[in-house]
Design a protein around this motif. Structure first.
Motif, PDB file in Angstrom:
ATOM      1  N   TYR A   1       0.834  -1.209   0.000  1.00  0.00           N
ATOM      2  CA  TYR A   1       0.000   0.000   0.000  1.00  0.00           C
ATOM      3  C   TYR A   1       0.866   1.256   0.000  1.00  0.00           C
ATOM      4  O   TYR A   1       0.600   2.204  -0.744  1.00  0.00           O
ATOM      5  CB  TYR A   1      -0.934   0.000   1.222  1.00  0.00           C
ATOM      6  CG  TYR A   1      -1.690   1.290   1.374  1.00  0.00           C
ATOM      7  CD1 TYR A   1      -2.780   1.572   0.556  1.00  0.00           C
ATOM      8  CD2 TYR A   1      -1.293   2.241   2.308  1.00  0.00           C
ATOM      9  CE1 TYR A   1      -3.456   2.767   0.672  1.00  0.00           C
ATOM     10  CE2 TYR A   1      -1.973   3.440   2.430  1.00  0.00           C
ATOM     11  CZ  TYR A   1      -3.050   3.701   1.613  1.00  0.00           C
ATOM     12  OH  TYR A   1      -3.726   4.904   1.719  1.00  0.00           O
ATOM     13  N   ILE A   2       1.895   1.270   0.818  1.00  0.00           N
ATOM     14  CA  ILE A   2       2.772   2.438   0.903  1.00  0.00           C
ATOM     15  C   ILE A   2       3.480   2.668  -0.426  1.00  0.00           C
ATOM     16  O   ILE A   2       3.522   3.796  -0.922  1.00  0.00           O
ATOM     17  CB  ILE A   2       3.783   2.281   2.060  1.00  0.00           C
ATOM     18  CG1 ILE A   2       3.062   2.347   3.408  1.00  0.00           C
ATOM     19  CG2 ILE A   2       4.869   3.346   1.981  1.00  0.00           C
ATOM     20  CD1 ILE A   2       3.923   1.977   4.603  1.00  0.00           C
TER      21      ILE A   2
ATOM     22  N   GLN B   1       2.895   6.114  -2.719  1.00  0.00           N
ATOM     23  CA  GLN B   1       3.963   6.989  -2.235  1.00  0.00           C
ATOM     24  C   GLN B   1       3.881   8.398  -2.812  1.00  0.00           C
ATOM     25  O   GLN B   1       4.209   9.372  -2.122  1.00  0.00           O
ATOM     26  CB  GLN B   1       5.328   6.366  -2.504  1.00  0.00           C
ATOM     27  CG  GLN B   1       5.648   6.155  -3.962  1.00  0.00           C
ATOM     28  CD  GLN B   1       6.929   5.367  -4.160  1.00  0.00           C
ATOM     29  OE1 GLN B   1       7.767   5.291  -3.269  1.00  0.00           O
ATOM     30  NE2 GLN B   1       7.078   4.775  -5.324  1.00  0.00           N
TER      31      GLN B   1
ATOM     32  N   PHE C   1       1.462  10.490  -0.716  1.00  0.00           N
ATOM     33  CA  PHE C   1       2.013  10.837   0.589  1.00  0.00           C
ATOM     34  C   PHE C   1       3.044  11.959   0.452  1.00  0.00           C
ATOM     35  O   PHE C   1       3.090  12.874   1.267  1.00  0.00           O
ATOM     36  CB  PHE C   1       2.620   9.613   1.270  1.00  0.00           C
ATOM     37  CG  PHE C   1       1.656   8.464   1.394  1.00  0.00           C
ATOM     38  CD1 PHE C   1       0.348   8.663   1.809  1.00  0.00           C
ATOM     39  CD2 PHE C   1       2.046   7.177   1.077  1.00  0.00           C
ATOM     40  CE1 PHE C   1      -0.552   7.610   1.917  1.00  0.00           C
ATOM     41  CE2 PHE C   1       1.160   6.123   1.184  1.00  0.00           C
ATOM     42  CZ  PHE C   1      -0.138   6.340   1.601  1.00  0.00           C
TER      43      PHE C   1
ATOM     44  N   VAL D   1       6.934   6.291   7.123  1.00  0.00           N
ATOM     45  CA  VAL D   1       7.065   4.881   6.739  1.00  0.00           C
ATOM     46  C   VAL D   1       7.725   4.097   7.871  1.00  0.00           C
ATOM     47  O   VAL D   1       7.254   3.011   8.240  1.00  0.00           O
ATOM     48  CB  VAL D   1       7.860   4.735   5.420  1.00  0.00           C
ATOM     49  CG1 VAL D   1       8.231   3.279   5.161  1.00  0.00           C
ATOM     50  CG2 VAL D   1       7.064   5.288   4.252  1.00  0.00           C
TER      51      VAL D   1
ATOM     52  N   TYR E   1       3.038  -1.478  12.871  1.00  0.00           N
ATOM     53  CA  TYR E   1       1.995  -2.115  12.064  1.00  0.00           C
ATOM     54  C   TYR E   1       1.190  -3.138  12.857  1.00  0.00           C
ATOM     55  O   TYR E   1       0.033  -3.405  12.539  1.00  0.00           O
ATOM     56  CB  TYR E   1       2.591  -2.760  10.803  1.00  0.00           C
ATOM     57  CG  TYR E   1       3.213  -4.111  11.042  1.00  0.00           C
ATOM     58  CD1 TYR E   1       2.489  -5.275  10.811  1.00  0.00           C
ATOM     59  CD2 TYR E   1       4.517  -4.231  11.499  1.00  0.00           C
ATOM     60  CE1 TYR E   1       3.051  -6.517  11.037  1.00  0.00           C
ATOM     61  CE2 TYR E   1       5.084  -5.454  11.716  1.00  0.00           C
ATOM     62  CZ  TYR E   1       4.358  -6.606  11.484  1.00  0.00           C
ATOM     63  OH  TYR E   1       4.915  -7.826  11.716  1.00  0.00           O
TER      64      TYR E   1
ATOM     65  N   PHE F   1      -2.337   5.609   7.862  1.00  0.00           N
ATOM     66  CA  PHE F   1      -1.078   6.091   7.311  1.00  0.00           C
ATOM     67  C   PHE F   1      -1.140   7.574   6.957  1.00  0.00           C
ATOM     68  O   PHE F   1      -0.165   8.301   7.148  1.00  0.00           O
ATOM     69  CB  PHE F   1      -0.637   5.259   6.103  1.00  0.00           C
ATOM     70  CG  PHE F   1       0.805   5.496   5.763  1.00  0.00           C
ATOM     71  CD1 PHE F   1       1.808   4.965   6.558  1.00  0.00           C
ATOM     72  CD2 PHE F   1       1.162   6.286   4.690  1.00  0.00           C
ATOM     73  CE1 PHE F   1       3.150   5.207   6.278  1.00  0.00           C
ATOM     74  CE2 PHE F   1       2.491   6.534   4.395  1.00  0.00           C
ATOM     75  CZ  PHE F   1       3.488   5.990   5.188  1.00  0.00           C
TER      76      PHE F   1
END
Length: 167
Positions: free
Chosen positions: A12-13, A17, A20, A42, A49, A62
């Motif tokens: 997902y990150i 990215q 974000f 991150v 997590y 997040f």
């Protein structure tokens, strides 16, 4: 189960990215600082997590971390006193008043912090009001009221500047 959640969080990150970075940059106005804020977010997300109950919470969780890290870095940079040499080297020439987007962003940055967060999350990140309420840990009706009040003030402020430009 935990390993699968970790893998999905990382995916997902990586997948989001750019979003974000854009959010962090909207606060910090500096590429390196925005990258630092995202990197810090991150790291914190990967450290914690295990606190997540499900992957449905990734987005709001997040975004909250990125927002928090951006604001912390913004306030830290605001307190720094530049030396005479660094202040001279970083100055650049810019024509002001020709791009309404620059003025709009400047007006948003002058608003109180909560209003800034709501406007940036709603219009720059295209999050729903419900997601914003969860990210900011606020009642959805409070988010709506602050959004509409802020947009009204923004319209008045930008409208006043447009009147000056037409003269």
């Amino acid at each position: 189960m935990k390993q699968e959640l970790y893998r999905k969080l990382v995916a997902y990150i990586v997948e989001n990215q750019d979003k974000f970075y854009r959010l962090a940059f909207s606060y910090l106005k500096n590429q390196e600082d925005a990258l630092d804020a995202v990197q810090n977010a991150v790291c914190k997300a990967l450290e914690h997590y295990g606190e997540l109950k499900s992957e449905e919470a990734f987005k709001t969780w997040f975004y909250r971390i990125v927002l928090h890290e951006s604001i912390i870095l913004y306030h830290a940079k605001k307190r720094e006193v530049p030396t005479q040499d660094s202040a001279w080297m970083e100055q650049s020439y810019e024509e002001k008043g020709f791009d309404i987007h620059d003025d709009l962003y400047a007006q948003i940055d002058r608003m109180e912090e909560t209003a800034q967060k709501i406007i940036k999350l709603r219009f720059f990140e295209e999050l729903t009001l419900d997601e914003i309420a969860r990210i900011l840990d606020m009642n959805i009706n409070t988010v709506k009221a602050k959004l509409y009040r802020s947009l009204k003030v923004l319209k008045i402020n930008v409208g006043e500047e447009e009147d000056v430009w037409t003269v």
